[in-house]
Design a protein around this motif. Structure first.
Motif, PDB file in Angstrom:
ATOM      1  N   PRO A   1       0.834  -1.214   0.000  1.00 58.87           N
ATOM      2  CA  PRO A   1       0.000   0.000   0.000  1.00 58.87           C
ATOM      3  C   PRO A   1       0.865   1.259   0.000  1.00 58.87           C
ATOM      4  CG  PRO A   1       0.179  -0.863   2.233  1.00 58.87           C
ATOM      5  CD  PRO A   1       0.948  -1.822   1.341  1.00 58.87           C
ATOM      6  N   THR A   2       0.312   2.329  -0.537  1.00 56.83           N
ATOM      7  CA  THR A   2       0.986   3.628  -0.490  1.00 56.83           C
ATOM      8  C   THR A   2       0.080   4.638   0.203  1.00 56.83           C
ATOM      9  OG1 THR A   2       0.114   4.604  -2.531  1.00 56.83           O
ATOM     10  CG2 THR A   2       1.979   3.073  -2.749  1.00 56.83           C
ATOM     11  N   ALA A   3       0.676   5.730   0.646  1.00 55.02           N
ATOM     12  CA  ALA A   3      -0.093   6.771   1.334  1.00 55.02           C
ATOM     13  C   ALA A   3      -1.143   7.401   0.427  1.00 55.02           C
ATOM     14  CB  ALA A   3       0.862   7.846   1.874  1.00 55.02           C
TER      15      ALA A   3
ATOM     16  N   HIS B   1      -2.667   3.832  -3.414  1.00 55.12           N
ATOM     17  CA  HIS B   1      -2.319   2.941  -4.515  1.00 55.12           C
ATOM     18  C   HIS B   1      -1.863   1.587  -3.970  1.00 55.12           C
ATOM     19  CE1 HIS B   1      -2.840   6.344  -7.001  1.00 55.12           C
ATOM     20  NE2 HIS B   1      -1.682   6.938  -6.700  1.00 55.12           N
ATOM     21  N   LEU B   2      -1.831   0.613  -4.850  1.00 55.97           N
ATOM     22  CA  LEU B   2      -1.302  -0.721  -4.557  1.00 55.97           C
ATOM     23  C   LEU B   2      -0.210  -0.980  -5.577  1.00 55.97           C
ATOM     24  CD1 LEU B   2      -1.942  -3.076  -2.581  1.00 55.97           C
ATOM     25  CD2 LEU B   2      -3.369  -4.069  -4.372  1.00 55.97           C
ATOM     26  N   THR B   3       0.992  -1.284  -5.106  1.00 53.23           N
ATOM     27  CA  THR B   3       2.141  -1.361  -5.999  1.00 53.23           C
ATOM     28  C   THR B   3       2.957  -2.615  -5.713  1.00 53.23           C
ATOM     29  OG1 THR B   3       4.215  -0.250  -6.595  1.00 53.23           O
ATOM     30  CG2 THR B   3       3.401   0.083  -4.364  1.00 53.23           C
ATOM     31  N   ARG B   4       3.732  -3.055  -6.694  1.00 52.22           N
ATOM     32  CA  ARG B   4       4.666  -4.163  -6.494  1.00 52.22           C
ATOM     33  C   ARG B   4       5.981  -3.697  -5.891  1.00 52.22           C
ATOM     34  NH1 ARG B   4       4.619  -8.472  -9.459  1.00 52.22           N
ATOM     35  NH2 ARG B   4       5.701  -9.323  -7.648  1.00 52.22           N
ATOM     36  N   GLN B   5       6.165  -2.408  -5.779  1.00 54.82           N
ATOM     37  CA  GLN B   5       7.433  -1.854  -5.299  1.00 54.82           C
ATOM     38  C   GLN B   5       7.445  -1.841  -3.780  1.00 54.82           C
ATOM     39  OE1 GLN B   5       8.475   1.763  -7.233  1.00 54.82           O
ATOM     40  NE2 GLN B   5      10.246   2.181  -5.933  1.00 54.82           N
ATOM     41  N   ALA B   6       8.395  -2.549  -3.161  1.00 54.51           N
ATOM     42  CA  ALA B   6       8.460  -2.667  -1.709  1.00 54.51           C
ATOM     43  C   ALA B   6       8.836  -1.329  -1.075  1.00 54.51           C
ATOM     44  CB  ALA B   6       9.471  -3.733  -1.314  1.00 54.51           C
ATOM     45  N   PRO B   7       8.301  -1.030   0.110  1.00 63.46           N
ATOM     46  CA  PRO B   7       8.639   0.224   0.783  1.00 63.46           C
ATOM     47  C   PRO B   7      10.066   0.168   1.331  1.00 63.46           C
ATOM     48  CG  PRO B   7       7.291  -1.135   2.220  1.00 63.46           C
ATOM     49  CD  PRO B   7       7.347  -1.843   0.893  1.00 63.46           C
ATOM     50  N   THR B   8      10.599   1.308   1.582  1.00 61.76           N
ATOM     51  CA  THR B   8      11.967   1.396   2.121  1.00 61.76           C
ATOM     52  C   THR B   8      11.972   1.607   3.626  1.00 61.76           C
ATOM     53  OG1 THR B   8      12.008   3.773   1.658  1.00 61.76           O
ATOM     54  CG2 THR B   8      12.878   2.278  -0.038  1.00 61.76           C
ATOM     55  N   GLU B   9      10.805   1.829   4.239  1.00 63.30           N
ATOM     56  CA  GLU B   9      10.726   2.034   5.671  1.00 63.30           C
ATOM     57  C   GLU B   9       9.395   1.489   6.187  1.00 63.30           C
ATOM     58  OE1 GLU B   9      10.944   6.204   6.350  1.00 63.30           O
ATOM     59  OE2 GLU B   9       9.125   6.645   5.222  1.00 63.30           O
ATOM     60  N   SER B  10       9.259   1.427   7.530  1.00 67.28           N
ATOM     61  CA  SER B  10       8.048   0.882   8.146  1.00 67.28           C
ATOM     62  C   SER B  10       7.271   1.952   8.895  1.00 67.28           C
ATOM     63  CB  SER B  10       8.420  -0.257   9.100  1.00 67.28           C
ATOM     64  OG  SER B  10       9.276   0.229  10.129  1.00 67.28           O
TER      65      SER B  10
ATOM     66  N   PHE C   1      -6.737   0.243  -1.139  1.00 64.23           N
ATOM     67  CA  PHE C   1      -5.515   0.455  -1.920  1.00 64.23           C
ATOM     68  C   PHE C   1      -5.714  -0.257  -3.242  1.00 64.23           C
ATOM     69  CE2 PHE C   1      -4.549   0.470   2.581  1.00 64.23           C
ATOM     70  CZ  PHE C   1      -3.904   1.696   2.721  1.00 64.23           C
ATOM     71  N   THR C   2      -5.562   0.472  -4.340  1.00 65.86           N
ATOM     72  CA  THR C   2      -5.966  -0.022  -5.641  1.00 65.86           C
ATOM     73  C   THR C   2      -4.827   0.051  -6.641  1.00 65.86           C
ATOM     74  OG1 THR C   2      -8.178   0.845  -5.162  1.00 65.86           O
ATOM     75  CG2 THR C   2      -7.740   0.150  -7.429  1.00 65.86           C
ATOM     76  N   GLY C   3      -4.619  -1.054  -7.355  1.00 64.04           N
ATOM     77  CA  GLY C   3      -3.594  -1.088  -8.382  1.00 64.04           C
ATOM     78  C   GLY C   3      -4.061  -0.423  -9.669  1.00 64.04           C
TER      79      GLY C   3
ATOM     80  N   GLY D   1       3.714  -2.464 -16.272  1.00 68.38           N
ATOM     81  CA  GLY D   1       4.744  -1.477 -16.533  1.00 68.38           C
ATOM     82  C   GLY D   1       5.959  -1.714 -15.651  1.00 68.38           C
ATOM     83  N   PRO D   2       6.942  -0.839 -15.677  1.00 67.87           N
ATOM     84  CA  PRO D   2       8.223  -1.105 -15.030  1.00 67.87           C
ATOM     85  C   PRO D   2       8.153  -1.226 -13.519  1.00 67.87           C
ATOM     86  CG  PRO D   2       8.160   1.111 -15.989  1.00 67.87           C
ATOM     87  CD  PRO D   2       6.941   0.418 -16.453  1.00 67.87           C
ATOM     88  N   THR D   3       7.264  -0.495 -12.825  1.00 70.32           N
ATOM     89  CA  THR D   3       7.235  -0.555 -11.361  1.00 70.32           C
ATOM     90  C   THR D   3       5.932  -1.086 -10.816  1.00 70.32           C
ATOM     91  OG1 THR D   3       6.376   1.702 -11.141  1.00 70.32           O
ATOM     92  CG2 THR D   3       8.786   1.426 -11.222  1.00 70.32           C
ATOM     93  N   GLY D   4       4.894  -1.111 -11.606  1.00 73.21           N
ATOM     94  CA  GLY D   4       3.608  -1.553 -11.103  1.00 73.21           C
ATOM     95  C   GLY D   4       2.954  -0.555 -10.174  1.00 73.21           C
ATOM     96  N   ASN D   5       3.304   0.717 -10.247  1.00 78.48           N
ATOM     97  CA  ASN D   5       2.698   1.718  -9.384  1.00 78.48           C
ATOM     98  C   ASN D   5       1.276   2.019  -9.835  1.00 78.48           C
ATOM     99  OD1 ASN D   5       4.908   2.089  -7.720  1.00 78.48           O
ATOM    100  ND2 ASN D   5       5.840   3.598  -9.094  1.00 78.48           N
ATOM    101  N   GLY D   6       0.429   2.319  -8.836  1.00 78.72           N
ATOM    102  CA  GLY D   6      -0.932   2.726  -9.173  1.00 78.72           C
ATOM    103  C   GLY D   6      -1.012   4.207  -9.375  1.00 78.72           C
TER     104      GLY D   6
END
Length: 569
Positions: A374-376, A379-388, A431-433, A564-569
């Motif tokens: 999930p993103t703030a 969105h729903l993305t395949r890209q892993a977050p860098t922090e918790s 959260f939606t892709g 696409g390259p990152t899968g970002n929503g």
């Protein structure tokens, strides 16, 4: 078919009675389409008293083919009566196909003696019934079992110590663990518990009594589910006390002595009786069926699995042609030594989204786990977050609980529903892709890895996978609930199983992850205080915060996702 000597001395003298099955059963039978043509006319012996383990009479109806020859026997034991729909669905249809069918009311139901006590008498009473069968002149020593729900539980009970005559079982939308029917992660399956209470109390009294009780529960449901405390609130809706319902609602811990002997899960670990399994993706007992399949496979027991687009009840309604055909093929293969009707693979599943069936070798098939984050921005993305870090939060108020919508219920509201109206609530996160450029298949278990904190330390979290179509409709696919217990503000890391699915997200559709603090009245509302939901009289709103290192985990074939390259929503 195996030759046996049971009852051989008197079999030639048995004269089948001339009585036809009940008129209502014959009329309902005449309305069904898509079923195999009957092979035999059917006779009926109603009201036979079979001595239970303690001598109580278990009232039993015997259906049989009106033809010469040896026929195997099917044992069907039920707490729901012996009339509609059980008489035509099991008595008539299977007797038409060449089986003796013994349709029996469990003790304390349908005129049988003794007192019904959920699960505690089924092992002994099943064995007593087989002992009676051995004395019948028409019993040739080849026995099978078939039936849904609690009629499946009694099959597992017989298989605790399987008699040598038992050659096959067919477990349809079946139960083996009563605790898991009523509780999940400490939360009470409230709506299903009430439905079971009505069914167990009234269905064996006949369809008219059952219908009246169902309508009364529907009228009184809001008063029951909003009562403070919940304990005893069902009494007006169910027309009186139901002691076993009080007990199951107030014992949430599976390790409590109350549940000793209830779960028959271990039976599948040592069984060698060929067992066919049938469920639906929205069956309230679907998880139990997948567990049965896993245990049977690990034990090396011959088994097969059929999973349709059904709820617990629709499997026996809209799905009945497929369910009956599957059941009949399995029983003919193992009781008649006729495998001609079996399908070529062990597993057949209906794939949602493409609305088609797939034959596969095993379940779950070989897949990879793909994580979606999930993103703030929602969105729903395949890209892993860098922090918790904390991502977003919502307020769950148990006095205005997030409602349940569809899913694996026992009621008429079960199944896939458009969640759009639910998702506009302030207490529901989504959260939606992005729109998919290629289809995405999900084949296997779905789960959520959640990092959440609360301001009270006590909360539930409900998590759901949805398919958003090109018109914006958000259709629930599968879901699950977890319980959060933490020190205030400290994040809790839990994994919530969200059941299994076989679903294709089509091109142009979007994958959505939905998160909330509950689904009421499917689950009793969490009071936010740590009190039992059954006894709570004080309800405290809770602020729930989702952290960025949470993930939705899907079982998907190793393939491109078309994002696409990152899968970002």
């Amino acid at each position: 078919m195996t030759s046996h000597t049971h009852g051989s001395a008197s079999r030639q003298t048995w004269a089948p009675p001339s009585r036809k099955p009940p008129l209502a059963s014959r009329m309902l039978r005449a309305t069904w389409r898509g079923l195999p043509a009957k092979r035999h006319d059917v006779g009926w012996e109603p009201g036979l008293p079979v001595p239970a383990a303690d001598g109580s009479p278990l009232i039993t109806d015997h259906y049989f083919p009106r033809a010469e020859g040896d026929f195997p026997t099917l044992l069907v034991r039920s707490p729901y009566g012996r009339s509609l729909p059980w008489s035509p669905m099991y008595g008539v249809l299977f007797a038409e196909q060449g089986f003796h069918v013994v349709l029996q009311s469990c003790r304390g139901t349908g005129g049988s003696g003794g007192t019904f006590d959920l699960w505690r008498n089924e092992v002994a009473d099943g064995q007593a019934t087989v002992s009676w069968l051995r004395e019948q002149s028409w019993f040739n020593g080849t026995l099978g079992t078939v039936g849904p729900s609690y009629l499946a539980y009694v099959q597992w009970a017989l298989a605790v110590d399987p008699p040598p005559e038992l050659k096959a079982m067919v477990v349809q939308v079946g139960l083996h663990d009563p605790h898991a029917l009523f509780h999940a992660q400490g939360a009470l399956h409230l709506e299903n518990a009430l439905a079971v209470g009505v069914g167990m109390t009234y269905q064996h009294q006949g369809m008219a009594a059952f219908l009246r009780a169902t309508l009364r529960l529907r009228r009184c449901l809001r008063d029951v589910i909003t009562a403070q405390p919940l304990r005893g609130a069902y009494v007006p809706a169910l027309g009186g006390d139901v002691p076993w319902l009080d007990d199951v609602m107030s014992h949430p811990d599976a390790k409590d002595a109350y549940w000793n002997g209830a779960s028959l899960a271990a039976v599948a670990e040592r069984l060698d009786v060929p067992t066919g399994l049938i469920t639906g993706w929205h069956d309230a007992l679907g998880d139990q069926t997948f567990e049965q399949y896993r245990r049977l496979r690990e034990a090396g027991c011959e088994t097969a699995l059929l999973v349709g687009p059904w709820t617990h009840t629709s499997a026996l309604q809209q799905g009945w042609p497929e369910v009956f055909a599957e059941s009949l093929a399995w029983l003919r293969a193992h009781l008649y030594d006729d495998p001609s009707g079996l399908r070529p693979t062990r597993v057949r599943v209906h794939v949602g989204g493409e609305d088609d069936w797939r034959d596969i070798d095993d379940w779950p098939p070989a897949t990879a786990v793909s994580s979606w984050f999930p993103t703030a921005q929602g969105h729903l993305t395949r890209q892993a977050p860098t922090e918790s870090a904390p991502l977003t939060s919502f307020r769950y108020d148990p006095t205005d609980p997030t409602p349940s919508l569809g899913g694996p219920l026992l009621s008429r509201t079960a199944g896939p529903r458009d969640n759009s109206t639910l998702e506009i609530r302030d207490d529901v996160l989504t959260f939606t892709g992005p729109p998919l450029t290629e289809p995405v298949d999900v084949l296997g278990p779905v789960s959520a890895r959640l990092s959440m904190s609360t301001d009270t330390g006590h909360a539930d979290v409900f998590t759901r996978l949805c398919d958003v179509d090109t018109r914006g409709r958000s259709i629930n696919i599968c879901d699950g609930l977890g319980r959060i217990r933490t020190a205030e503000q400290a994040p809790s890391h839990i994994t919530v199983p969200m059941r299994s699915t076989a679903h294709r997200f089509a091109v142009g559709h979007r994958i959505r992850w939905q998160i909330s603090g509950g689904a009421h009245p499917r689950y009793a509302r969490n009071p936010g205080t740590g009190e039992s939901p059954v006894d709570a009289t004080t309800f405290t709103p809770v602020r729930m915060t989702l952290h960025a290192d949470s993930a939705l985990m899907l079982a998907t074939p190793a393939r491109s996702f078309g994002l696409g390259p990152t899968g970002n929503g």
